[in-house]
Design an enzyme around this catalytic site. Sequence first.
Site, mmCIF file in Angstrom:
data_model
loop_
_atom_site.group_PDB
_atom_site.id
_atom_site.type_symbol
_atom_site.label_atom_id
_atom_site.label_comp_id
_atom_site.label_asym_id
_atom_site.label_seq_id
_atom_site.Cartn_x
_atom_site.Cartn_y
_atom_site.Cartn_z
ATOM 1 N N HIS A 82 0.827 -1.280 0.022
ATOM 2 C CA HIS A 82 0.052 0.021 0.047
ATOM 3 C C HIS A 82 0.899 1.130 0.114
ATOM 4 O O HIS A 82 0.536 2.155 -0.669
ATOM 5 C CB HIS A 82 -1.014 0.053 1.159
ATOM 6 C CG HIS A 82 -1.827 -1.160 1.229
ATOM 7 N ND1 HIS A 82 -2.676 -1.612 2.439
ATOM 8 C CD2 HIS A 82 -2.142 -2.047 0.196
ATOM 9 C CE1 HIS A 82 -3.559 -2.744 1.998
ATOM 10 N NE2 HIS A 82 -3.374 -2.850 0.711
ATOM 11 N N HIS A 245 -9.356 -1.939 -4.853
ATOM 12 C CA HIS A 245 -8.342 -2.203 -4.011
ATOM 13 C C HIS A 245 -7.487 -3.073 -4.699
ATOM 14 O O HIS A 245 -6.213 -3.073 -4.464
ATOM 15 C CB HIS A 245 -8.848 -2.712 -2.664
ATOM 16 C CG HIS A 245 -7.562 -3.265 -1.543
ATOM 17 N ND1 HIS A 245 -6.994 -1.845 -1.021
ATOM 18 C CD2 HIS A 245 -6.838 -4.146 -1.353
ATOM 19 C CE1 HIS A 245 -5.877 -2.306 -0.208
ATOM 20 N NE2 HIS A 245 -5.911 -3.728 -0.608
ATOM 21 N N ASP A 249 -3.219 -2.497 -4.791
ATOM 22 C CA ASP A 249 -2.436 -3.449 -4.771
ATOM 23 C C ASP A 249 -1.407 -3.747 -5.761
ATOM 24 O O ASP A 249 -0.212 -4.062 -5.814
ATOM 25 C CB ASP A 249 -3.195 -5.001 -4.414
ATOM 26 C CG ASP A 249 -3.402 -5.071 -2.824
ATOM 27 O OD1 ASP A 249 -3.005 -4.206 -2.334
ATOM 28 O OD2 ASP A 249 -4.396 -5.831 -2.609
ATOM 29 N N HIS A 272 -0.903 -10.874 -4.930
ATOM 30 C CA HIS A 272 0.479 -10.788 -5.008
ATOM 31 C C HIS A 272 1.404 -11.647 -5.591
ATOM 32 O O HIS A 272 2.410 -11.335 -6.121
ATOM 33 C CB HIS A 272 0.770 -10.529 -3.300
ATOM 34 C CG HIS A 272 -0.144 -9.501 -2.830
ATOM 35 N ND1 HIS A 272 -0.096 -8.091 -3.109
ATOM 36 C CD2 HIS A 272 -0.659 -9.549 -1.648
ATOM 37 C CE1 HIS A 272 -0.960 -7.381 -2.198
ATOM 38 N NE2 HIS A 272 -1.321 -8.521 -1.346
#
Length: 311
Positions: A82, A245, A249, A272
């Site tokens: 973030h 979001h 990311d 991720h």
Amino acid sequence: MLQQRTLKSLTRAVGVGIHSGQRVELTLRPAAPDTGIVFRRVDLNTPVDIPVRTDTVCDTRMATTISPNGDPGGPKVQTIEHLLSACAGLGLDNLYVDINADEVPILDGSAASFVYLLQSAGIELQKEPKKFLRVKKTVEVRQGEGKRLMWARLAPHHGYTLSFEIEFDNPAVSATGQQYVFDMGSGQYKREIARARTFGMTSDIELMRSRGLTLGGSMDNAIVVDDYRVLNADGLRYDDEFVKHKILDAIGDMQVVGHPLLAAYTSFKGGHALNNKLLRALLADETAYDYVTFEDEAKAPQGFAKLAPAW
Ligand SMILES: [Zn+2]
């Protein structure tokens, strides 16, 4: 010329790590041209520097975590995405982040507090030209099959766009927009992306707590969803906050490469781990990318010359 950027002055933040639940102090400091973003663990007997690079990423299971040389047993800093997303959104190239624990504080679960902090410290233009990583060949990574299929792709593009699609088997999430395309040249990062919070399902949260994870998580720093609805009293910040979001990311995860991208990023249900795999696949093929600078701002993609303190 498009110039590199750092902070004008230092700034501090205090918060808790979402996974460790630990209190953390951060000091963000200006850094010389070509430093990149470097975390410094100042709580260790001898401070350890951990540069943000694709190959220093050592864990991507819950968040993006780095350690020197990507050694999983080394000193680490987790949940960097973030803060990195905010840096990318403000076009920051060089920064030292002194941290006294192994996890970046979650603050409100979005990048908005980091944007505010960085903007308060001020953005300084540096003498060296800003270096972009230009994608020259399409690179794609995939994982799983059928309902579990996910993929992520970088394709050549004179600009930087991110397109994301999610598909959650949960009525509270599927009732919201599940697809979004964002253009970094639009100057709308702060308004359209930065405020989107991380999210979790109550069932997953119970499981993670039992494993000692998300100990610092609460409705103050995450959207919490049960089988049917959003439990936060104030509801969502954007109608499509979940997919936004995921874009926040992805911007942070791509920034790990150390330079802003010139590319079109697209992902279907990635996260991720897949984002890091995508960067590693890109860097593994030397013909798939190069580095460019813009001496003539008119040759830069639309909006890039103004990517600005005003963001
Ligand atoms: Zn996140």
